[in-house]
Scaffold this motif. Sequence first.
Motif, PDB file in Angstrom:
ATOM      1  N   ASN A  34       0.556  -1.157  -0.143  1.00 57.50           N
ATOM      2  CA  ASN A  34       0.107  -0.094  -0.051  1.00 57.50           C
ATOM      3  C   ASN A  34       0.817   1.327  -0.079  1.00 57.50           C
ATOM      4  N   HIS A 146     -10.963  10.270  -5.462  1.00 58.15           N
ATOM      5  CA  HIS A 146      -9.457   9.996  -5.354  1.00 58.15           C
ATOM      6  C   HIS A 146      -8.576  10.654  -6.523  1.00 58.15           C
ATOM      7  N   ARG A 215      -3.391   9.302  -4.306  1.00 57.33           N
ATOM      8  CA  ARG A 215      -4.785   8.906  -4.318  1.00 57.33           C
ATOM      9  C   ARG A 215      -5.495   9.650  -3.353  1.00 57.33           C
ATOM     10  N   LYS A 216      -4.690  10.085  -2.192  1.00 55.21           N
ATOM     11  CA  LYS A 216      -5.399  10.640  -0.783  1.00 55.21           C
ATOM     12  C   LYS A 216      -5.622  12.177  -0.961  1.00 55.21           C
ATOM     13  N   ASP A 234      -7.265   8.700   2.889  1.00 50.52           N
ATOM     14  CA  ASP A 234      -8.189   8.536   2.025  1.00 50.52           C
ATOM     15  C   ASP A 234      -9.475   8.666   2.198  1.00 50.52           C
ATOM     16  N   ARG A 237     -12.299   6.202   2.904  1.00 53.47           N
ATOM     17  CA  ARG A 237     -12.341   5.212   3.883  1.00 53.47           C
ATOM     18  C   ARG A 237     -12.469   6.216   5.122  1.00 53.47           C
ATOM     19  N   ILE A 264      -1.898   3.560   1.856  1.00 51.40           N
ATOM     20  CA  ILE A 264      -2.668   4.285   0.644  1.00 51.40           C
ATOM     21  C   ILE A 264      -4.157   4.270   1.041  1.00 51.40           C
ATOM     22  N   VAL A 265      -4.680   3.534   1.825  1.00 52.11           N
ATOM     23  CA  VAL A 265      -6.087   3.500   2.589  1.00 52.11           C
ATOM     24  C   VAL A 265      -6.135   3.809   3.967  1.00 52.11           C
TER      25      VAL A 265
END
Length: 454
Positions: A34, A146, A215-216, A234, A237, A264-265
Amino acid sequence: MKATAAISLLWQLLAFEPAAVSACLTAAEMRGENHISVLHRRQRMHNLTNEGTIPIGVGDRFQQGTVLPVGIGSQAPANLTTVYNVVEIESATRSLVREYNLQYFETPFKTYENATMFGIKIPCAATASKAASNASYTVLLEAGIHARERGGPDHLLNFISDLLWAEGHGTGLIYGGVEYTAAEVQKARSVGVVVLPLVNPDGVAYDHATNSCWRKNRNRASASPNDTFSIGVDLNRNFPPAWDYRKTMAPGTTDAISDKPSEIVYRGTAPLSEPETQNVAWTMDQMPDLKWFLDLHSMAGMMLYGWGIDTNQGKDKSMNLVNQAYDGKRGAIPDNRGRGFVYGEYYDPEEYVAATLAATNVADAMLAAGGRNYFAQQSAGLYPAPGGSSDHPMFRALSDPAKHKWANGFTLEFGQPNEKAECQFYPTVEMHQLNMMETGAAFMEILLSAAKLS
């Protein structure tokens, strides 16, 4: 309903088999790689670059809201060879507001880099002449949550341009192999729509500037010194449904959320800790008639309906996300009776039928539009993902039914991976144009479903 899509849907409803394709996460990320630096080191070993992907627009092609975006379904678009930059996304939004006398609004919470989220309200045709406060808005469409999933805001804004242009000219729309009549355009305009075209302005601006597959968002509060990849949350999430996954979910049932900032999440420090997610929740709260919510993502070729935490069932109302008696049992797909993980999230049967029909209609239309395979599936069939945006409108109804109506939530995963790029979320020009064709058909289908099934 096409036979292939119907068979696919029936199989999913009966078996709930997890799909082999991951939504919003690469295969490496789903294997636990991740940390973005790890992902990039692995990709560079294969000599991949982002060369050949669609470039980011320079300047402002919409000239401070005075030039209208032109959608692919109505006319010959002026420029689909670059992605809208963050300035252009706002400028295109303002041009639509100016041309069609729409209501532009700003959300109350500033991002960490002091950006302002904005949106537009598009009243249904029957109430367009009335004050916005008297209009009923039942559909919320959003994009850009995202950062790396390029093209989402473009697709959403160009569709709105298509829809309003076709209404004004009394004509239909054509998206590749799918044609919508003028009557269907009017039907789609019979529902009030709210649009959030850019949920993550900080992250998108950073990704555009760096080509880093970001992504975040850009929240630095939990970041470690000298670790730039620990910056950000993220946003998909960070919503309340099952956010406290160590409590709500069965152990070892999900790798799609983390409490480590370097991942990443990363879920953030609390549900709705981020201004961006607070703004989405605030927008929902301004829509007392909200019935349909769609969050636009890439790149798995799927139309996903809720729930995203476990398989659905329509028999036991007590088996639901707010019932703490089931904490620690959710997320095992299939159920693990030996360990006591027997759970299915309650979904009202009538709403469930509406959601699955709408999702299948969308998948069918996208397949017909571009010739690429799309299918409908429950989100949890991919992987249990707590804290997701598309579960939030349903979760609100469970948490406070006196205040919030049930609203069906969807995640639309447009496109396919760009296997030749270091960041598979960056499409080529040709992919971008095909994605726009397919998402145009998808948006039409969700509005038509809302008009018919609400």
